[in-house]
Structures are given as structure tokens and as C-alpha cells.
Design a protein around this motif. Structure first.
Motif, PDB file in Angstrom:
ATOM      1  N   GLU A 138       6.194  -0.363   0.568  1.00 43.33           N
ATOM      2  CA  GLU A 138       7.349  -0.598   1.408  1.00 43.33           C
ATOM      3  C   GLU A 138       7.940   0.563   2.083  1.00 43.33           C
ATOM      4  O   GLU A 138       7.945   0.753   3.347  1.00 43.33           O
ATOM      5  N   GLU A 139       8.014   1.588   1.140  1.00 46.43           N
ATOM      6  CA  GLU A 139       8.693   3.016   1.655  1.00 46.43           C
ATOM      7  C   GLU A 139       7.372   3.721   2.698  1.00 46.43           C
ATOM      8  O   GLU A 139       7.921   4.084   3.785  1.00 46.43           O
ATOM      9  N   ARG A 140       6.443   3.521   2.363  1.00 47.26           N
ATOM     10  CA  ARG A 140       5.302   4.220   2.928  1.00 47.26           C
ATOM     11  C   ARG A 140       5.090   3.457   4.477  1.00 47.26           C
ATOM     12  O   ARG A 140       5.211   4.290   5.321  1.00 47.26           O
ATOM     13  N   ILE A 141       5.046   2.122   4.517  1.00 48.07           N
ATOM     14  CA  ILE A 141       5.085   1.571   5.474  1.00 48.07           C
ATOM     15  C   ILE A 141       6.303   1.644   6.514  1.00 48.07           C
ATOM     16  O   ILE A 141       6.080   1.920   7.599  1.00 48.07           O
ATOM     17  N   GLY A 142       7.451   1.773   5.844  1.00 46.75           N
ATOM     18  CA  GLY A 142       8.627   2.192   6.660  1.00 46.75           C
ATOM     19  C   GLY A 142       8.501   3.685   7.331  1.00 46.75           C
ATOM     20  O   GLY A 142       8.963   3.667   8.523  1.00 46.75           O
TER      21      GLY A 142
END
Length: 150
Positions: A138-142
Motif C-alpha cells: 500500500e505504501e509503495r502504491i501510494g
């Protein structure tokens, strides 16, 4: 076609033809919508409905991707694109979620079109395989969608 490199070409797969039909229907539906606000609200409903139809493993990931994209890049508007949840800037798709089921693939994909501002030297990834959406993912997608939206 005699003499071509691939003389075994048999045309589009059933999944590819279905995606093209979905895209044509999406275009017709979008053209019939009244106001910009109506278009945005209906497009969001369409995306959420498409996510809800997915098999559980894809649906869970698509829901998380949707939440991350909308939280990190609010300028991107949800819309369907070839039957896939996508996120557009000024009507042009920046990124999309392709379920594994869509083309009978081994994994789901988070993809970015050339409008995404992910340039990193002479070569960079434009699609990412997804098997699970963890906190780290999720952090990487953000990060990616914030960059992509510019």
C-alpha cells in the motif's frame, strides 16, 4: 499472411474481445451522461460495481488499491477502462487495476499508462504484479500514484 514472422496468428482471444466490447459500452455510456458531476458519480459507481463482481482474491486487492489511489491521488478520477477499474486525469487513464481473472493471468496487475510521470532514466517499470496488498505494498502504491498524478 505469408512471410510474416508469426504465421500462427489466430486473432484476439475471447478475453481480449470481451474487453474491447466492454470498452465500447463504457464509451457509449459516458457519452450519454448529463453533467460532469453525474459522470463522476456514475463512473465511481461503475468502478465499485466492477470491483464487487471480482473473485474474492482480486476483489480484496482491488478494494485496497482503490482506497490507496483515491486517498493518495485525489485528482485522479475513477472510471472503467476496458472493463477494469482505472484512474484518470482529465479523462485520460493514468493507472489501472487488472484482475488476474480478466485475462486468466497468474497474478493481478497494477499498471500505469504513459501519462504517468514515473520516468526514471532510460527505463522504468509501468506494470507491477500483485499477489497480495500488504501495508508495505500500500505504501509503495501510494508513492507511485502520487508521482504518477504529478
Amino acid at each position: 499472411m505469408a512471410g510474416t514472422a508469426n504465421s500462427n496468428y489466430e486473432g484476439f482471444t475471447a478475453e481480449e474481445r470481451a474487453a474491447m466490447k466492454e470498452h465500447a459500452q463504457e464509451q457509449k455510456k459516458a457519452a450519454r451522461r448529463a453533467s460532469r458531476a453525474d459522470k463522476a458519480a456514475e463512473a465511481l459507481r461503475d468502478v465499485l460495481a466492477k470491483i464487487a463482481e471480482m473473485p474474492d482474491s482480486d476483489r480484496v486487492m482491488a478494494e485496497r488499491v482503490h482506497a490507496v489511489v483515491t486517498a493518495n491521488a485525489p485528482a485522479l478520477e475513477p472510471k472503467l477502462w476496458y472493463g477494469m477499474p482505472s484512474y484518470a486525469l482529465d479523462g485520460k487513464v493514468v493507472c489501472f487495476f487488472q484482475s488476474a481473472e480478466k485475462f486468466k493471468a497468474r497474478y493481478a496487475t497494477l499498471g500505469f499508462n504513459d501519462l504517468a510521470k514515473l520516468d526514471d532514466g532510460p527505463m522504468w517499470p509501468t506494470a507491477f504484479a500483485l499477489t497480495e496488498v500488504t501495508a508495505e505494498v500500500e505504501e509503495r502504491i501510494g508513492e507511485l500514484v502520487r508521482r504518477a498524478a504529478g
